[in-house]
Design a protein around this motif. Structure first.
Motif, mmCIF file in Angstrom:
data_model
loop_
_atom_site.group_PDB
_atom_site.id
_atom_site.type_symbol
_atom_site.label_atom_id
_atom_site.label_comp_id
_atom_site.label_asym_id
_atom_site.label_seq_id
_atom_site.Cartn_x
_atom_site.Cartn_y
_atom_site.Cartn_z
ATOM 1 N N ALA A 116 13.052 -14.108 3.928
ATOM 2 C CA ALA A 116 12.441 -15.191 3.156
ATOM 3 C C ALA A 116 13.528 -16.112 2.614
ATOM 4 O O ALA A 116 14.655 -15.670 2.352
ATOM 5 C CB ALA A 116 11.634 -14.618 2.003
ATOM 6 N N GLN A 117 13.166 -17.361 2.418
ATOM 7 C CA GLN A 117 14.054 -18.330 1.772
ATOM 8 C C GLN A 117 13.712 -18.335 0.286
ATOM 9 O O GLN A 117 12.587 -18.645 -0.092
ATOM 10 C CB GLN A 117 13.835 -19.728 2.363
ATOM 11 N N VAL A 118 14.676 -17.973 -0.572
ATOM 12 C CA VAL A 118 14.436 -17.948 -2.011
ATOM 13 C C VAL A 118 14.541 -19.367 -2.549
ATOM 14 O O VAL A 118 15.549 -20.050 -2.365
ATOM 15 C CB VAL A 118 15.422 -17.002 -2.729
ATOM 16 N N LEU A 119 13.489 -19.796 -3.248
ATOM 17 C CA LEU A 119 13.448 -21.135 -3.841
ATOM 18 C C LEU A 119 13.842 -21.122 -5.306
ATOM 19 O O LEU A 119 14.323 -22.121 -5.827
ATOM 20 C CB LEU A 119 12.041 -21.722 -3.692
ATOM 21 N N GLY A 120 13.605 -20.000 -5.979
ATOM 22 C CA GLY A 120 13.931 -19.901 -7.393
ATOM 23 C C GLY A 120 13.655 -18.505 -7.912
ATOM 24 O O GLY A 120 13.060 -17.673 -7.222
ATOM 25 N N VAL A 121 14.082 -18.278 -9.147
ATOM 26 C CA VAL A 121 13.924 -16.981 -9.800
ATOM 27 C C VAL A 121 12.850 -17.098 -10.876
ATOM 28 O O VAL A 121 12.857 -18.048 -11.670
ATOM 29 C CB VAL A 121 15.263 -16.527 -10.425
ATOM 30 N N VAL A 122 11.912 -16.156 -10.889
ATOM 31 C CA VAL A 122 10.868 -16.126 -11.913
ATOM 32 C C VAL A 122 11.505 -15.640 -13.206
ATOM 33 O O VAL A 122 12.087 -14.556 -13.255
ATOM 34 C CB VAL A 122 9.694 -15.210 -11.488
ATOM 35 N N LYS A 123 11.404 -16.462 -14.248
ATOM 36 C CA LYS A 123 12.047 -16.142 -15.528
ATOM 37 C C LYS A 123 11.093 -15.524 -16.539
ATOM 38 O O LYS A 123 11.522 -14.790 -17.416
ATOM 39 C CB LYS A 123 12.680 -17.401 -16.133
ATOM 40 N N ALA A 124 9.785 -15.866 -16.448
ATOM 41 C CA ALA A 124 8.836 -15.353 -17.437
ATOM 42 C C ALA A 124 7.417 -15.500 -16.931
ATOM 43 O O ALA A 124 7.133 -16.339 -16.084
ATOM 44 C CB ALA A 124 8.980 -16.111 -18.755
ATOM 45 N N ARG A 125 6.544 -14.670 -17.474
ATOM 46 C CA ARG A 125 5.105 -14.833 -17.278
ATOM 47 C C ARG A 125 4.613 -15.643 -18.475
ATOM 48 O O ARG A 125 4.859 -15.283 -19.615
ATOM 49 C CB ARG A 125 4.419 -13.459 -17.229
ATOM 50 N N LEU A 126 3.909 -16.748 -18.220
ATOM 51 C CA LEU A 126 3.453 -17.621 -19.293
ATOM 52 C C LEU A 126 2.021 -17.355 -19.735
ATOM 53 O O LEU A 126 1.675 -17.554 -20.889
ATOM 54 C CB LEU A 126 3.561 -19.089 -18.847
ATOM 55 N N TRP A 127 1.169 -16.934 -18.764
ATOM 56 C CA TRP A 127 -0.235 -16.768 -19.085
ATOM 57 C C TRP A 127 -0.827 -15.723 -18.166
ATOM 58 O O TRP A 127 -0.426 -15.661 -16.997
ATOM 59 C CB TRP A 127 -0.946 -18.115 -18.876
ATOM 60 N N PRO A 128 -1.722 -14.885 -18.546
ATOM 61 C CA PRO A 128 -2.383 -14.790 -19.849
ATOM 62 C C PRO A 128 -1.660 -13.868 -20.825
ATOM 63 O O PRO A 128 -2.008 -13.823 -21.994
ATOM 64 C CB PRO A 128 -3.752 -14.205 -19.485
ATOM 65 N N ARG A 129 -0.646 -13.141 -20.369
ATOM 66 C CA ARG A 129 0.077 -12.206 -21.224
ATOM 67 C C ARG A 129 1.551 -12.598 -21.209
ATOM 68 O O ARG A 129 2.302 -12.106 -20.372
ATOM 69 C CB ARG A 129 -0.066 -10.767 -20.715
ATOM 70 N N PRO A 130 1.981 -13.502 -22.084
ATOM 71 C CA PRO A 130 3.383 -13.947 -22.033
ATOM 72 C C PRO A 130 4.346 -12.770 -22.077
ATOM 73 O O PRO A 130 4.113 -11.786 -22.769
ATOM 74 C CB PRO A 130 3.522 -14.810 -23.293
ATOM 75 N N GLY A 131 5.413 -12.882 -21.290
ATOM 76 C CA GLY A 131 6.399 -11.810 -21.273
ATOM 77 C C GLY A 131 7.599 -12.169 -20.424
ATOM 78 O O GLY A 131 7.525 -13.025 -19.552
ATOM 79 N N PHE A 132 8.705 -11.500 -20.699
ATOM 80 C CA PHE A 132 9.951 -11.775 -20.004
ATOM 81 C C PHE A 132 10.430 -10.593 -19.170
ATOM 82 O O PHE A 132 11.357 -10.715 -18.414
ATOM 83 C CB PHE A 132 11.043 -12.177 -20.993
ATOM 84 N N ARG A 133 9.810 -9.435 -19.322
ATOM 85 C CA ARG A 133 10.215 -8.258 -18.535
ATOM 86 C C ARG A 133 9.426 -8.229 -17.251
ATOM 87 O O ARG A 133 8.253 -7.925 -17.245
ATOM 88 C CB ARG A 133 9.974 -6.983 -19.317
ATOM 89 N N LEU A 134 10.093 -8.556 -16.173
ATOM 90 C CA LEU A 134 9.437 -8.554 -14.876
ATOM 91 C C LEU A 134 10.175 -7.576 -14.033
ATOM 92 O O LEU A 134 10.523 -7.446 -13.075
ATOM 93 C CB LEU A 134 9.408 -9.948 -14.269
#
Length: 91
Positions: A73-91
């Motif tokens: 796969a070609q990586v376009l970017g890194v997921v930094k956070a979940r915004l909705w519906p349960r905000p969080g930074f631990r992925l």
């Protein structure tokens, strides 16, 4: 995000924040595109760099179409956070 491939870290219809153009590290959740499926974007976990891109996998091995099926796969970017519906930074 659509589909169950990243459960339990992410769920169907979660909205995520992506930092575009960042070089991933193994283990990070990333936004990718596929040469074999033009126009399709997917959220997967970076495993390791391979010739021509990254080997990526879904967290849910029973419901994921990933590099095992589609190749690098070609990586376009890194997921930094979940915004909705349960905000969080631990992925």
């Amino acid at each position: 995000m659509r589909g169950p491939s990243m459960a339990p870290a992410l769920r169907d219809e979660d909205v995520v924040l992506v930092r575009w153009g960042v070089r991933p590290k193994p283990g990070q959740v990333v936004l990718v595109s596929w040469a074999s499926r033009p126009g399709q974007l997917s959220v997967k976990r970076a495993s390791h760099e391979v010739d021509g891109g990254w080997h990526v996998v879904g967290d849910n091995p029973f419901a994921s179409t990933d590099s095992e099926h589609l190749g690098p796969a070609q990586v376009l970017g890194v997921v930094k956070a979940r915004l909705w519906p349960r905000p969080g930074f631990r992925l």
